[in-house]
Design a protein around this motif. Structure first.
Motif, mmCIF file in Angstrom:
data_model
loop_
_atom_site.group_PDB
_atom_site.id
_atom_site.type_symbol
_atom_site.label_atom_id
_atom_site.label_comp_id
_atom_site.label_asym_id
_atom_site.label_seq_id
_atom_site.Cartn_x
_atom_site.Cartn_y
_atom_site.Cartn_z
ATOM 1 N N ARG A 1 2.285 1.231 -8.171
ATOM 2 C CA ARG A 1 1.265 0.179 -8.245
ATOM 3 C C ARG A 1 1.655 -1.091 -7.502
ATOM 4 N NH1 ARG A 1 -1.637 -3.232 -7.799
ATOM 5 N NH2 ARG A 1 -3.146 -4.203 -9.206
ATOM 6 N N PHE A 2 2.887 -1.541 -7.691
ATOM 7 C CA PHE A 2 3.257 -2.865 -7.194
ATOM 8 C C PHE A 2 4.071 -2.849 -5.906
ATOM 9 C CE2 PHE A 2 2.815 -3.422 -11.877
ATOM 10 C CZ PHE A 2 1.652 -4.174 -11.830
ATOM 11 N N ASP A 3 4.588 -1.682 -5.507
ATOM 12 C CA ASP A 3 5.271 -1.602 -4.211
ATOM 13 C C ASP A 3 4.466 -0.760 -3.220
ATOM 14 O OD1 ASP A 3 7.444 -3.270 -4.689
ATOM 15 O OD2 ASP A 3 8.869 -1.845 -3.836
ATOM 16 N N LEU A 4 4.275 0.526 -3.524
ATOM 17 C CA LEU A 4 3.657 1.415 -2.539
ATOM 18 C C LEU A 4 2.178 1.104 -2.313
ATOM 19 C CD1 LEU A 4 5.291 4.882 -3.279
ATOM 20 C CD2 LEU A 4 6.007 3.094 -1.694
ATOM 21 N N LEU A 5 1.465 0.606 -3.333
ATOM 22 C CA LEU A 5 0.050 0.284 -3.161
ATOM 23 C C LEU A 5 -0.191 -1.193 -2.846
ATOM 24 C CD1 LEU A 5 -1.639 2.467 -5.928
ATOM 25 C CD2 LEU A 5 -1.436 2.920 -3.489
ATOM 26 N N SER A 6 0.875 -1.932 -2.685
ATOM 27 C CA SER A 6 0.744 -3.339 -2.321
ATOM 28 C C SER A 6 0.281 -3.480 -0.864
ATOM 29 C CB SER A 6 2.088 -4.048 -2.480
ATOM 30 O OG SER A 6 2.057 -5.322 -1.861
ATOM 31 N N PRO A 7 -0.566 -4.465 -0.568
ATOM 32 C CA PRO A 7 -0.962 -4.720 0.823
ATOM 33 C C PRO A 7 0.236 -5.039 1.721
ATOM 34 C CG PRO A 7 -2.362 -5.944 -0.703
ATOM 35 C CD PRO A 7 -1.249 -5.374 -1.522
ATOM 36 N N ARG A 8 1.341 -5.435 1.110
ATOM 37 C CA ARG A 8 2.526 -5.791 1.886
ATOM 38 C C ARG A 8 3.336 -4.569 2.319
ATOM 39 N NH1 ARG A 8 5.594 -10.382 -1.429
ATOM 40 N NH2 ARG A 8 6.944 -10.237 0.423
ATOM 41 N N CYS A 9 3.034 -3.403 1.717
ATOM 42 C CA CYS A 9 3.751 -2.185 2.085
ATOM 43 C C CYS A 9 3.218 -1.671 3.424
ATOM 44 C CB CYS A 9 3.573 -1.116 1.009
ATOM 45 S SG CYS A 9 4.451 0.421 1.367
#
Length: 305
Positions: free
Chosen positions: A276-284
């Motif tokens: 949720r917070f790393d792989l689906l982040s817009p920053r990934c």
């Protein structure tokens, strides 16, 4: 009358929030307290800003140090505390007026090593449900009965420790705990971990106690923000989580060997947070295919396997 040292680690905390935090502690109904602000190398405000709190109350003490992280800030405050007991409060949270008084009363009556109460989630515009209400309800647990608390810390799923006074729950942070200073000194926070350090600290803390007083009342207002550690984008969350999960297993081997499901629940939550917070982040910057390969490879490795 015991002295209680309240330790507040601060790093670039919003001024208005920190003001509210300090006011909530200065206003405690129990007066025999020491208030330790540990400025962990903040850059948002000049050092003089933190010095101004010294004139607010003679019980306030300020420690300035280079930025070393919240765990080291708490450890420094613990070592320099003069109190018989210590409490930890974050600079953007608030303490209910009766928290210290109720904690001291219950811990002296029960002769426990720690008193633990509940937090409730608040926003900057909300108040405590019952900020001045003594619950008068507590129990003292010993020995093997600690396992119910361990299970709750790992999975946050024990019904006994949630919905306290409607909104409160016992969390796995360092908050809402009145701790004998000797035990706090013997149980420092892990250095260098940015994920899972609170759970590791709590699990270790339990092992050093003979008895724990559980107080069914709300002491603490916990401000939820988008910058809280669980919601942050790390980019390398997998590496950080794997380190934490490995230490958690190794340091609590006997408990988890008898409670596999509890460990797996915690593992599942960390897996969700990774997605949720790393792989689906817009920053990934990984492509969908790269993420797919990454997750498949991960699930063939320990501890995920």
């Amino acid at each position: 009358m015991p002295t209680v040292s309240i330790i507040i680690p601060v790093y670039n905390v919003n001024k208005a929030l920190l003001d509210n935090c300090i006011k909530s502690i200065v206003s405690q109904t129990y007066q025999n307290i020491e208030i330790i602000i540990v400025n962990d190398g903040s850059t948002d405000y000049a050092p003089e800003y933190y010095n101004s709190y010294l004139s607010m109350d003679s019980r306030i003490k300020l420690i300035n140090q280079s930025n070393q992280g919240v765990s080291e800030a708490r450890n420094r405050g613990t070592l320099e505390a003069v109190g018989d007991y210590v409490m930890y409060v974050d600079g953007d949270d608030v303490l209910a007026p009766i928290a210290v008084q109720e904690g001291v009363k219950c811990i002296l009556e029960s002769q426990a090593d720690i008193a633990i109460a509940a937090i409730e989630k608040i926003s900057s515009h909300t108040e405590f449900s019952n900020p001045n209400m003594f619950s008068g309800r507590y129990e003292c647990i010993v020995g093997k009965r600690f396992d119910s608390l361990r299970e709750h810390y790992v999975s946050l799923g024990n019904a006994k420790f949630i919905n306290i006074n409607g909104n409160g729950y016992i969390n796995r942070g360092p908050y809402c705990r009145l701790i004998k200073k000797r035990i706090a000194v013997e149980n420092p926070f892990h250095k260098g971990l940015s994920i899972g350090e609170d759970l590791l600290w709590n699990m270790s803390l339990i092992s050093k106690c003979n008895s724990i007083c559980i107080i069914y009342n709300i002491w603490y207002g916990y401000l939820i923000t988008d910058t809280s550690a669980i919601r942050k984008y790390y980019g390398n969350r997998r590496e950080k989580v794997e380190e934490y999960l490995t230490i958690l297993w190794q340091e609590n081997l006997e408990f988890f060997e008898n409670n596999h499901e509890t460990y797996i629940k915690n593992l599942s939550v960390e897996f969700y947070c990774l997605l949720r917070f790393d792989l689906l982040s817009p920053r990934c910057k990984m492509t969908y295919l790269e993420k797919n390969i990454y997750v498949k490879e991960m699930l063939n490795c320990m501890p995920w396997k």
